[in-house]
Write a protein that holds these residues in place. Sequence first.
Motif, mmCIF file in Angstrom:
data_model
loop_
_atom_site.group_PDB
_atom_site.id
_atom_site.type_symbol
_atom_site.label_atom_id
_atom_site.label_comp_id
_atom_site.label_asym_id
_atom_site.label_seq_id
_atom_site.Cartn_x
_atom_site.Cartn_y
_atom_site.Cartn_z
ATOM 1 N N HIS A 11 -5.685 62.434 108.877
ATOM 2 C CA HIS A 11 -4.922 63.550 108.306
ATOM 3 C C HIS A 11 -5.762 64.813 108.215
ATOM 4 O O HIS A 11 -5.276 65.911 108.478
ATOM 5 C CB HIS A 11 -4.402 63.185 106.907
ATOM 6 N N ILE A 12 -7.014 64.651 107.818
ATOM 7 C CA ILE A 12 -7.898 65.815 107.705
ATOM 8 C C ILE A 12 -8.054 66.486 109.071
ATOM 9 O O ILE A 12 -7.928 67.705 109.199
ATOM 10 C CB ILE A 12 -9.271 65.398 107.130
ATOM 11 N N LEU A 13 -8.282 65.677 110.110
ATOM 12 C CA LEU A 13 -8.454 66.248 111.450
ATOM 13 C C LEU A 13 -7.158 66.908 111.924
ATOM 14 O O LEU A 13 -7.195 67.979 112.547
ATOM 15 C CB LEU A 13 -8.908 65.160 112.437
ATOM 16 N N SER A 14 -6.028 66.307 111.609
ATOM 17 C CA SER A 14 -4.743 66.911 111.988
ATOM 18 C C SER A 14 -4.524 68.227 111.249
ATOM 19 O O SER A 14 -4.071 69.207 111.825
ATOM 20 C CB SER A 14 -3.584 65.967 111.679
ATOM 21 N N ASP A 15 -4.865 68.230 109.969
ATOM 22 C CA ASP A 15 -4.759 69.453 109.164
ATOM 23 C C ASP A 15 -5.568 70.583 109.771
ATOM 24 O O ASP A 15 -5.143 71.743 109.763
ATOM 25 C CB ASP A 15 -5.305 69.202 107.754
ATOM 26 N N LEU A 16 -6.737 70.245 110.276
ATOM 27 C CA LEU A 16 -7.607 71.251 110.874
ATOM 28 C C LEU A 16 -7.185 71.583 112.301
ATOM 29 O O LEU A 16 -7.750 72.468 112.930
ATOM 30 C CB LEU A 16 -9.060 70.753 110.872
ATOM 31 N N GLY B 23 -15.162 73.108 102.859
ATOM 32 C CA GLY B 23 -15.090 74.018 103.994
ATOM 33 C C GLY B 23 -16.188 73.810 105.019
ATOM 34 O O GLY B 23 -16.215 74.451 106.070
ATOM 35 N N GLU B 24 -17.117 72.883 104.720
ATOM 36 C CA GLU B 24 -18.229 72.634 105.640
ATOM 37 C C GLU B 24 -17.779 72.065 106.981
ATOM 38 O O GLU B 24 -18.386 72.326 108.015
ATOM 39 C CB GLU B 24 -19.194 71.603 105.026
ATOM 40 N N LEU B 25 -16.717 71.262 106.923
ATOM 41 C CA LEU B 25 -16.263 70.614 108.155
ATOM 42 C C LEU B 25 -15.733 71.647 109.146
ATOM 43 O O LEU B 25 -16.087 71.630 110.330
ATOM 44 C CB LEU B 25 -15.194 69.562 107.835
ATOM 45 N N ALA B 26 -14.913 72.573 108.631
ATOM 46 C CA ALA B 26 -14.374 73.632 109.484
ATOM 47 C C ALA B 26 -15.518 74.473 110.059
ATOM 48 O O ALA B 26 -15.514 74.846 111.231
ATOM 49 C CB ALA B 26 -13.412 74.506 108.690
ATOM 50 N N GLN B 27 -16.508 74.713 109.211
ATOM 51 C CA GLN B 27 -17.658 75.512 109.637
ATOM 52 C C GLN B 27 -18.451 74.804 110.748
ATOM 53 O O GLN B 27 -18.829 75.411 111.745
ATOM 54 C CB GLN B 27 -18.558 75.734 108.433
ATOM 55 N N LEU B 28 -18.645 73.502 110.549
ATOM 56 C CA LEU B 28 -19.367 72.709 111.559
ATOM 57 C C LEU B 28 -18.632 72.733 112.893
ATOM 58 O O LEU B 28 -19.243 72.928 113.950
ATOM 59 C CB LEU B 28 -19.508 71.263 111.071
ATOM 60 N N LEU B 29 -17.294 72.595 112.849
ATOM 61 C CA LEU B 29 -16.509 72.608 114.079
ATOM 62 C C LEU B 29 -16.638 73.948 114.787
ATOM 63 O O LEU B 29 -16.763 74.014 116.008
ATOM 64 C CB LEU B 29 -15.038 72.306 113.754
ATOM 65 N N LYS B 30 -16.609 75.035 114.001
ATOM 66 C CA LYS B 30 -16.742 76.363 114.597
ATOM 67 C C LYS B 30 -18.113 76.535 115.231
ATOM 68 O O LYS B 30 -18.246 77.063 116.333
ATOM 69 C CB LYS B 30 -16.484 77.445 113.550
ATOM 70 N N GLU B 31 -19.148 76.070 114.501
ATOM 71 C CA GLU B 31 -20.506 76.156 115.037
ATOM 72 C C GLU B 31 -20.633 75.417 116.362
ATOM 73 O O GLU B 31 -21.375 75.811 117.255
ATOM 74 C CB GLU B 31 -21.508 75.540 114.050
ATOM 75 N N LYS B 32 -19.920 74.311 116.481
ATOM 76 C CA LYS B 32 -19.985 73.492 117.697
ATOM 77 C C LYS B 32 -18.962 73.961 118.728
ATOM 78 O O LYS B 32 -18.723 73.278 119.728
ATOM 79 C CB LYS B 32 -19.728 72.023 117.363
ATOM 80 N N SER B 33 -18.324 75.097 118.463
ATOM 81 C CA SER B 33 -17.333 75.681 119.374
ATOM 82 C C SER B 33 -16.178 74.742 119.677
ATOM 83 O O SER B 33 -15.728 74.625 120.816
ATOM 84 C CB SER B 33 -17.977 76.120 120.693
ATOM 85 N N ILE B 34 -15.710 74.037 118.640
ATOM 86 C CA ILE B 34 -14.559 73.163 118.796
ATOM 87 C C ILE B 34 -13.358 73.839 118.143
ATOM 88 O O ILE B 34 -13.428 74.272 116.991
ATOM 89 C CB ILE B 34 -14.825 71.793 118.159
#
Lengths: 109, 76
Positions: free
Chosen positions: A39-44, A95-106
């Motif tokens: 659910h978290i991944l779908s939300d993001l 909010g760290e997860l969203a930040q990590l994804l952005k850093e990894k260009s996902i």
Amino acid sequence: MSNPVFDQIKNVIDSNDVVLFMKGTADFPSCGFSAKVTHILSDLGVSFKDVNILEDDSLRQGLKEFSSWPTFPQLYIKGELVGGCDIVREMYASGELAQLLKEKSIACN
Amino acid sequence: MDVSEIEERLKTAFPDADIDVGALKKDGRHFYCKISAKEFTGKNKVQQHQLVYKALGDYLQQDLHALALQTEAPST
């Protein structure tokens, strides 16, 4: 000495940016913890490769060793273990997860 | 497997830690655990959880279904 299960795991996490080793599938999680991370991944809005460890016992056992992590789900981003349900939930809330994804260009929301 | 067994293992591995262990359900398979230990200092969450899993060792390979885990390094 090469370990065929480790090779199989490496191959999956190397060829997919985001991999969730889980109980069940993204559409039908068969455990509440796997469902939560799904659910978290779908939300993001993150697309991810789901691997159902209940379908392959050698993978299930091998992954525990590979990750030094005895439980599922296990989330890998760009080949690196990010954590299980508790860590993912904490990182999502802060909010760290969203930040990590952005850093990894996902791509994500 | 019960709360006191988990607690004992963790106290052995992290003697000075603040440890709070309890049951999430009464089925003997779902537990939660909060630990603040100096051993976690300088380690990320994955490494902190790995230390806990290592301390619990074969307990986790038995019929433990879930351990909700919260770890932190002491702030002092």
